[in-house]
Design a protein around this motif. Sequence first.
Motif, PDB file in Angstrom:
ATOM      1  N   THR A 180       0.847  -1.192   0.000  1.00 36.26           N
ATOM      2  CA  THR A 180       0.000   0.000   0.000  1.00 36.26           C
ATOM      3  C   THR A 180       0.880   1.238   0.000  1.00 36.26           C
ATOM      4  O   THR A 180       1.982   1.233   0.578  1.00 36.26           O
ATOM      5  CB  THR A 180      -0.961   0.009   1.209  1.00 36.26           C
ATOM      6  OG1 THR A 180      -1.932   1.033   1.041  1.00 36.26           O
ATOM      7  CG2 THR A 180      -0.211   0.233   2.518  1.00 36.26           C
ATOM      8  N   ILE A 234     -12.897  10.044  -9.895  1.00 38.53           N
ATOM      9  CA  ILE A 234     -13.096   8.653  -9.481  1.00 38.53           C
ATOM     10  C   ILE A 234     -14.383   8.475  -8.673  1.00 38.53           C
ATOM     11  O   ILE A 234     -14.718   7.360  -8.294  1.00 38.53           O
ATOM     12  CB  ILE A 234     -11.896   8.106  -8.680  1.00 38.53           C
ATOM     13  CG1 ILE A 234     -11.735   8.819  -7.336  1.00 38.53           C
ATOM     14  CG2 ILE A 234     -10.616   8.205  -9.489  1.00 38.53           C
ATOM     15  CD1 ILE A 234     -10.666   8.168  -6.459  1.00 38.53           C
ATOM     16  N   CYS A 273     -16.492   6.094 -10.355  1.00 40.71           N
ATOM     17  CA  CYS A 273     -15.720   4.897 -10.710  1.00 40.71           C
ATOM     18  C   CYS A 273     -15.007   5.032 -12.045  1.00 40.71           C
ATOM     19  O   CYS A 273     -14.631   4.028 -12.660  1.00 40.71           O
ATOM     20  CB  CYS A 273     -16.586   3.643 -10.699  1.00 40.71           C
ATOM     21  SG  CYS A 273     -16.552   2.798  -9.100  1.00 40.71           S
ATOM     22  N   TRP A 284      -2.313   7.163 -10.465  1.00 39.73           N
ATOM     23  CA  TRP A 284      -2.251   5.774  -9.993  1.00 39.73           C
ATOM     24  C   TRP A 284      -1.174   5.584  -8.936  1.00 39.73           C
ATOM     25  O   TRP A 284      -1.332   4.788  -8.010  1.00 39.73           O
ATOM     26  CB  TRP A 284      -1.964   4.859 -11.194  1.00 39.73           C
ATOM     27  CG  TRP A 284      -1.861   3.415 -10.883  1.00 39.73           C
ATOM     28  CD1 TRP A 284      -2.847   2.475 -10.977  1.00 39.73           C
ATOM     29  CD2 TRP A 284      -0.696   2.712 -10.429  1.00 39.73           C
ATOM     30  NE1 TRP A 284      -2.376   1.238 -10.601  1.00 39.73           N
ATOM     31  CE2 TRP A 284      -1.045   1.355 -10.263  1.00 39.73           C
ATOM     32  CE3 TRP A 284       0.606   3.093 -10.145  1.00 39.73           C
ATOM     33  CZ2 TRP A 284      -0.146   0.389  -9.831  1.00 39.73           C
ATOM     34  CZ3 TRP A 284       1.512   2.136  -9.710  1.00 39.73           C
ATOM     35  CH2 TRP A 284       1.134   0.799  -9.553  1.00 39.73           C
ATOM     36  N   ILE A 296      -2.712   6.783  -5.288  1.00 38.54           N
ATOM     37  CA  ILE A 296      -4.009   6.406  -4.739  1.00 38.54           C
ATOM     38  C   ILE A 296      -3.829   5.390  -3.604  1.00 38.54           C
ATOM     39  O   ILE A 296      -2.823   4.698  -3.538  1.00 38.54           O
ATOM     40  CB  ILE A 296      -4.941   5.848  -5.834  1.00 38.54           C
ATOM     41  CG1 ILE A 296      -4.257   4.707  -6.595  1.00 38.54           C
ATOM     42  CG2 ILE A 296      -5.379   6.945  -6.781  1.00 38.54           C
ATOM     43  CD1 ILE A 296      -5.105   4.102  -7.692  1.00 38.54           C
ATOM     44  N   PHE A 314      -5.282   2.166  -0.829  1.00 45.80           N
ATOM     45  CA  PHE A 314      -5.747   0.784  -0.854  1.00 45.80           C
ATOM     46  C   PHE A 314      -4.644  -0.186  -1.307  1.00 45.80           C
ATOM     47  O   PHE A 314      -3.497   0.199  -1.454  1.00 45.80           O
ATOM     48  CB  PHE A 314      -7.030   0.640  -1.674  1.00 45.80           C
ATOM     49  CG  PHE A 314      -8.128   1.566  -1.216  1.00 45.80           C
ATOM     50  CD1 PHE A 314      -8.648   1.465   0.061  1.00 45.80           C
ATOM     51  CD2 PHE A 314      -8.613   2.568  -2.048  1.00 45.80           C
ATOM     52  CE1 PHE A 314      -9.648   2.330   0.507  1.00 45.80           C
ATOM     53  CE2 PHE A 314      -9.605   3.441  -1.612  1.00 45.80           C
ATOM     54  CZ  PHE A 314     -10.118   3.321  -0.346  1.00 45.80           C
ATOM     55  N   SER A 361      -3.541  -2.182  -8.855  1.00 48.17           N
ATOM     56  CA  SER A 361      -4.106  -1.456  -7.722  1.00 48.17           C
ATOM     57  C   SER A 361      -5.562  -1.858  -7.540  1.00 48.17           C
ATOM     58  O   SER A 361      -6.318  -1.968  -8.520  1.00 48.17           O
ATOM     59  CB  SER A 361      -4.016   0.060  -7.947  1.00 48.17           C
ATOM     60  OG  SER A 361      -4.803   0.752  -7.001  1.00 48.17           O
ATOM     61  N   GLU A 362      -5.947  -2.074  -6.294  1.00 51.17           N
ATOM     62  CA  GLU A 362      -7.319  -2.452  -5.979  1.00 51.17           C
ATOM     63  C   GLU A 362      -8.320  -1.379  -6.379  1.00 51.17           C
ATOM     64  O   GLU A 362      -9.461  -1.691  -6.736  1.00 51.17           O
ATOM     65  CB  GLU A 362      -7.408  -2.730  -4.465  1.00 51.17           C
ATOM     66  CG  GLU A 362      -8.773  -3.131  -3.968  1.00 51.17           C
ATOM     67  CD  GLU A 362      -8.784  -3.344  -2.458  1.00 51.17           C
ATOM     68  OE1 GLU A 362      -9.477  -4.263  -2.001  1.00 51.17           O
ATOM     69  OE2 GLU A 362      -8.089  -2.587  -1.750  1.00 51.17           O
ATOM     70  N   THR A 363      -7.929  -0.115  -6.338  1.00 49.87           N
ATOM     71  CA  THR A 363      -8.841   0.992  -6.614  1.00 49.87           C
ATOM     72  C   THR A 363      -9.340   0.913  -8.054  1.00 49.87           C
ATOM     73  O   THR A 363      -8.586   1.092  -9.006  1.00 49.87           O
ATOM     74  CB  THR A 363      -8.148   2.341  -6.393  1.00 49.87           C
ATOM     75  OG1 THR A 363      -7.540   2.347  -5.096  1.00 49.87           O
ATOM     76  CG2 THR A 363      -9.134   3.489  -6.485  1.00 49.87           C
ATOM     77  N   TRP A 409     -13.429  -4.618  -7.427  1.00 50.11           N
ATOM     78  CA  TRP A 409     -14.010  -3.316  -7.095  1.00 50.11           C
ATOM     79  C   TRP A 409     -15.186  -3.065  -8.030  1.00 50.11           C
ATOM     80  O   TRP A 409     -15.018  -2.808  -9.221  1.00 50.11           O
ATOM     81  CB  TRP A 409     -12.930  -2.241  -7.273  1.00 50.11           C
ATOM     82  CG  TRP A 409     -13.295  -0.854  -6.846  1.00 50.11           C
ATOM     83  CD1 TRP A 409     -14.221  -0.033  -7.415  1.00 50.11           C
ATOM     84  CD2 TRP A 409     -12.708  -0.100  -5.780  1.00 50.11           C
ATOM     85  NE1 TRP A 409     -14.256   1.183  -6.779  1.00 50.11           N
ATOM     86  CE2 TRP A 409     -13.341   1.173  -5.769  1.00 50.11           C
ATOM     87  CE3 TRP A 409     -11.719  -0.366  -4.841  1.00 50.11           C
ATOM     88  CZ2 TRP A 409     -12.991   2.167  -4.855  1.00 50.11           C
ATOM     89  CZ3 TRP A 409     -11.391   0.628  -3.936  1.00 50.11           C
ATOM     90  CH2 TRP A 409     -12.021   1.875  -3.942  1.00 50.11           C
ATOM     91  N   CYS A 468     -18.484  -0.763  -8.500  1.00 45.20           N
ATOM     92  CA  CYS A 468     -19.279   0.387  -8.050  1.00 45.20           C
ATOM     93  C   CYS A 468     -20.770   0.164  -8.258  1.00 45.20           C
ATOM     94  O   CYS A 468     -21.588   0.922  -7.723  1.00 45.20           O
ATOM     95  CB  CYS A 468     -18.858   1.644  -8.803  1.00 45.20           C
ATOM     96  SG  CYS A 468     -17.214   2.236  -8.400  1.00 45.20           S
TER      97      CYS A 468
END
Length: 317
Positions: free
Chosen positions: A96, A141, A144, A152, A155, A157, A172-174, A286, A288
């Motif tokens: 992270t 974002i 989403c 990137w 960010i 997470f 990246s999880e986001t 992820w 949304c």
Amino acid sequence: MDTRSRLLACSVLAGLLAGCGGASSGGTSSGGDAPQAPAAPQATDTALLPATREQRVALGLAQDSAWDLYQALRKRADGGTPLARDDMPDWTGLWTRVGPPFFDPTQKPGQITTAKLKPGVLEDLQHRLALSAKGVEYDPISDCSPPGFPRWLAIPFLREFIVTPGETYLFSETVNNLRRIYTDGRGHTPAEDAYPLYYGDSIGFWTAEHDLVIHTSQLRPGIFHRNDPRYSAKLETVEVWHKADPSTITADVWSYDPDTLLEPWYVQQTYKQVSNPDKELRIRYWDCNENPNNTIVKTQDGSSEFGNFTFTKKDAQ
């Protein structure tokens, strides 16, 4: 960058990198005597980058473009060292990003930005910050949309870094963001086939010390981070990823954008490995759209709010 600044930048890097975009530490400026340059830093035979932040800023200033910097680093690394299956860096685990919510983690509270911006871009940032202070803000974002690159890098997470001999995958999880770094010797997508992408087109090489050097171009315009400056489609970047210790990876980043930046913007990002001894922590998909109340709309005043927000009877109790 003026001649004096270029001379100083090149002199700081003497002995580290050859070729400073036409400038020479032995030249003179049009204003008269040559500036008195600081002593060149001493580097070990294997050091790709100079030791201090100031010297790394100078490294970016000494090159006219991100591509020039990338080529200079590749020359310093003797062309790079391809990975072999029996000699792979260990970047496994979950990671992270650490640091404050700015693209440059060294930015101080109350400071607008550490980037040297062109006047119109600075005015735009000041205007957006003034609106944000009033609660009027819309983050791309929120609905989403992809954060894009280079945002990137900053960010939050979880992240995974997957290394293979010919490609490295930075996940990246986001919003399920995936960057592909091609290290198999290919070049960028040819200009006639290229078009702007959220994460651009990234090529790179490994050094003998398992540092990863990346050049990214072909980007869509965006923002470096919430409450950070905008960048244009002409933005290009160079990154040097380095595993500093078993639980720390750093990424030195130089951003070049002739439309928005007066000079290259250098920052360093830090990623820490997340403790996961029982292997229960996982990256999830992820989505949304899994909850209709997650729908975000942009209001007429430029802020954001939930659209068609509903409650069940149970929620109202």
